[in-house]
Design a protein around this motif. Structure first.
Motif, PDB file in Angstrom:
ATOM      1  N   LEU A 108     -28.340  -1.831 -17.821  1.00 37.10           N
ATOM      2  CA  LEU A 108     -29.610  -1.640 -17.124  1.00 37.10           C
ATOM      3  C   LEU A 108     -30.256  -0.288 -17.410  1.00 37.10           C
ATOM      4  O   LEU A 108     -31.277   0.049 -16.809  1.00 37.10           O
ATOM      5  CB  LEU A 108     -29.399  -1.781 -15.603  1.00 37.10           C
ATOM      6  N   LYS A 126     -33.985  -0.457 -18.117  1.00 34.77           N
ATOM      7  CA  LYS A 126     -34.723  -1.438 -17.327  1.00 34.77           C
ATOM      8  C   LYS A 126     -35.427  -0.760 -16.149  1.00 34.77           C
ATOM      9  O   LYS A 126     -35.121   0.387 -15.785  1.00 34.77           O
ATOM     10  CB  LYS A 126     -33.769  -2.515 -16.808  1.00 34.77           C
ATOM     11  N   VAL A 134     -35.530  -0.305 -12.622  1.00 38.55           N
ATOM     12  CA  VAL A 134     -34.542  -0.484 -11.559  1.00 38.55           C
ATOM     13  C   VAL A 134     -34.996   0.240 -10.293  1.00 38.55           C
ATOM     14  O   VAL A 134     -35.304   1.439 -10.329  1.00 38.55           O
ATOM     15  CB  VAL A 134     -33.154   0.046 -11.996  1.00 38.55           C
ATOM     16  N   LEU A 162     -37.446  -8.347  -6.384  1.00 39.98           N
ATOM     17  CA  LEU A 162     -37.131  -9.087  -7.606  1.00 39.98           C
ATOM     18  C   LEU A 162     -37.940 -10.380  -7.692  1.00 39.98           C
ATOM     19  O   LEU A 162     -38.467 -10.732  -8.755  1.00 39.98           O
ATOM     20  CB  LEU A 162     -35.628  -9.404  -7.659  1.00 39.98           C
ATOM     21  N   ASP A 217     -41.355  -9.958  -8.956  1.00 42.99           N
ATOM     22  CA  ASP A 217     -41.452  -9.427 -10.324  1.00 42.99           C
ATOM     23  C   ASP A 217     -41.875  -7.961 -10.350  1.00 42.99           C
ATOM     24  O   ASP A 217     -42.578  -7.516 -11.268  1.00 42.99           O
ATOM     25  CB  ASP A 217     -42.425 -10.260 -11.170  1.00 42.99           C
ATOM     26  N   ALA A 252     -39.533  -5.516 -10.206  1.00 43.79           N
ATOM     27  CA  ALA A 252     -38.382  -4.768 -10.711  1.00 43.79           C
ATOM     28  C   ALA A 252     -37.521  -5.709 -11.534  1.00 43.79           C
ATOM     29  O   ALA A 252     -37.541  -6.930 -11.335  1.00 43.79           O
ATOM     30  CB  ALA A 252     -37.568  -4.172  -9.562  1.00 43.79           C
ATOM     31  N   ASP A 253     -36.763  -5.137 -12.466  1.00 47.29           N
ATOM     32  CA  ASP A 253     -35.797  -5.919 -13.238  1.00 47.29           C
ATOM     33  C   ASP A 253     -34.457  -6.009 -12.515  1.00 47.29           C
ATOM     34  O   ASP A 253     -33.711  -6.975 -12.692  1.00 47.29           O
ATOM     35  CB  ASP A 253     -35.574  -5.271 -14.608  1.00 47.29           C
ATOM     36  N   ALA A 254     -34.160  -4.994 -11.730  1.00 48.36           N
ATOM     37  CA  ALA A 254     -32.897  -4.951 -10.986  1.00 48.36           C
ATOM     38  C   ALA A 254     -33.076  -4.033  -9.783  1.00 48.36           C
ATOM     39  O   ALA A 254     -34.002  -3.214  -9.736  1.00 48.36           O
ATOM     40  CB  ALA A 254     -31.759  -4.447 -11.867  1.00 48.36           C
ATOM     41  N   GLU A 262     -29.751  -8.599  -9.808  1.00 44.10           N
ATOM     42  CA  GLU A 262     -30.660  -8.955 -10.886  1.00 44.10           C
ATOM     43  C   GLU A 262     -31.157 -10.376 -10.681  1.00 44.10           C
ATOM     44  O   GLU A 262     -30.433 -11.233 -10.155  1.00 44.10           O
ATOM     45  CB  GLU A 262     -29.966  -8.848 -12.247  1.00 44.10           C
ATOM     46  N   LYS A 263     -32.384 -10.633 -11.109  1.00 44.63           N
ATOM     47  CA  LYS A 263     -32.983 -11.952 -10.961  1.00 44.63           C
ATOM     48  C   LYS A 263     -32.458 -12.881 -12.039  1.00 44.63           C
ATOM     49  O   LYS A 263     -32.284 -12.488 -13.187  1.00 44.63           O
ATOM     50  CB  LYS A 263     -34.501 -11.825 -11.046  1.00 44.63           C
ATOM     51  N   SER A 286     -27.484 -13.983 -14.613  1.00 49.80           N
ATOM     52  CA  SER A 286     -27.131 -12.967 -15.601  1.00 49.80           C
ATOM     53  C   SER A 286     -25.753 -13.239 -16.198  1.00 49.80           C
ATOM     54  O   SER A 286     -24.821 -13.642 -15.488  1.00 49.80           O
ATOM     55  CB  SER A 286     -27.134 -11.581 -14.955  1.00 49.80           C
TER      56      SER A 286
END
Length: 390
Positions: free
Chosen positions: A96, A99, A101, A176, A179, A181-183, A240-241, A244
């Motif tokens: 991450l 990303k 975060v 999440l 949309d 954040a990525d994590a 995380e969305k 994974s």
């Protein structure tokens, strides 16, 4: 019951989790401590009375000392912030690094140690350090964790007292799903083993006076006295969305609710807030039941009984396996919910149920574990239920 969206918009993966507490500072250490189930409580004199509590291990104390020496600014941070940094470092996955975060790590009491230090300084000298304000804000934990990890997403703090860590999970899921954040790094940190905080618990007549090694009789339903024991620690997970490839577990469902309260530190006799949060979590997961529930059960007479009554209302005559970790760890306030999530993930990974010595389950405890529910509630009747699965 308030009708909410019944299923998760997208799956949520847990790709990292770690804690620092009296149980240790690595997942193998924590799991061994759960399996041994030896008492880890120590005692401290408060107002002339010896009380039980759980302190972090000597290994963690050494890590805290090294952390303070690693950066001049860290020497001025509260213990709750430093515990949060240690836990977040261990939980954060390398993939991450680049990303977007976010961080939301809350606390029930916040910078208790520094608050008491600076207040005493003000009383004795009539002035305080210029660091007193920035180092005691509630957002202090998340912002310093974000700085330490080098992440660029939103960094926010909050307090919903003892359900703080699970509310952090809700916040992370919401960001999440939007949309934004990525994590998300989520959890709670608590370093409230201070004279003033312990005196507050004694004033509410919640604290254990038991001389036994296991002074917190969490989920012992026939007890006549409150037996809450306070512990310190931090616990952090990374969400995380989607599904994974790095996941260690998945969030299958979540629920939350509040109720009108008659007393600032109590919930209703049948914990209506828990009934709603558990039903909502089941609805969102599409499950009819779970294999086990890690209950909030703080060791108080009314709190333990009310939650158990709520479980019976929801699951009727088909109760899942029930357990807690506060009989061993004590109540880590804002970190407690995530400590329970960590326990749930460890039980799923090892396919082994950790029983509570004060409660007898009427079903076999060696059944396969696929889905576990974790409960937490804070002052004001704010309940959260999270279902985690393999």
């Amino acid at each position: 019951m308030l009708k909410l969206s019944k299923i998760l918009q997208q799956p949520i993966s847990i790709t990292g989790i770690a804690s620092v507490s009296a149980l240790g500072m690595s997942l193998p250490q924590v799991w061994e401590c759960y399996k041994r189930s030896d008492s880890i409580f120590t005692t401290k004199s408060v107002s002339g009375q010896r009380v039980a509590l759980s302190k972090v291990t000597p290994e963690i104390e050494e890590a805290l000392s090294e952390l303070k020496q690693s950066h001049s600014a860290y020497k001025k941070l509260d213990r709750s912030v430093l515990l949060g940094i240690l836990a977040a470092r261990m939980a954060f996955p390398k993939h991450l690094k680049d990303k977007l975060v976010g961080v939301t790590i809350g606390s029930s009491r916040g910078a208790t140690g520094l608050f008491e230090k600076y207040h005493e300084q003000f009383r004795s000298k009539g002035k305080v350090s210029a660091f007193s304000s920035p180092t005691t804000t509630l957002g202090n934990i998340s912002s310093w964790v974000g700085q330490d990890l080098g992440v660029q997403g939103i960094q926010v703090g909050h307090s919903v007292t003892c359900s703080t860590a699970l509310h952090a999970v809700l916040n992370g899921i919401a960001w999440l799903q939007a949309d934004m954040a990525d994590a998300f790094v989520v959890g709670g940190s608590e370093a409230a083993l201070t004279p003033f905080t312990l005196a507050q618990m004694q004033a509410m007549k919640l604290y254990s006076t038991s001389p036994e090694a296991f002074a917190c009789e969490s989920l012992r339903l026939d007890k006549k006295k409150n037996t809450m024991v306070l512990g310190e620690g931090a616990a952090v997970a990374v969400l995380e969305k989607g599904i994974s490839e790095n996941r260690i577990a998945s969030i299958k469902g979540y629920g939350f609710a509040s109720e009108k309260i008659a007393h600032g530190s109590a919930i209703s006799e049948n914990a209506e807030c828990f009934q709603e949060s558990m039903k909502n979590a089941l609805d969102r997961s599409g499950l009819k039941t779970v294999d086990a529930i890690i209950m909030h059960a703080p060791g108080t007479v009314k709190g333990d009984t009310a939650e158990f009554n709520a479980v019976k209302e929801v699951f009727r005559n088909k109760l899942p396996l029930l357990t807690t970790n506060k009989w061993l760890l004590g109540h880590t306030f804002g970190a407690s919910g995530m400590m329970s999530v960590e326990m749930a993930i460890l039980m799923l990974q090892h396919n082994q149920f950790i029983p509570n010595p004060f409660f007898s389950n009427n079903i076999p405890t060696n059944k396969p574990l696929e889905h576990l529910m974790v409960n937490a509630v804070g002052f004001g009747g704010n309940a959260v239920s999270i279902i985690v699965g393999k």
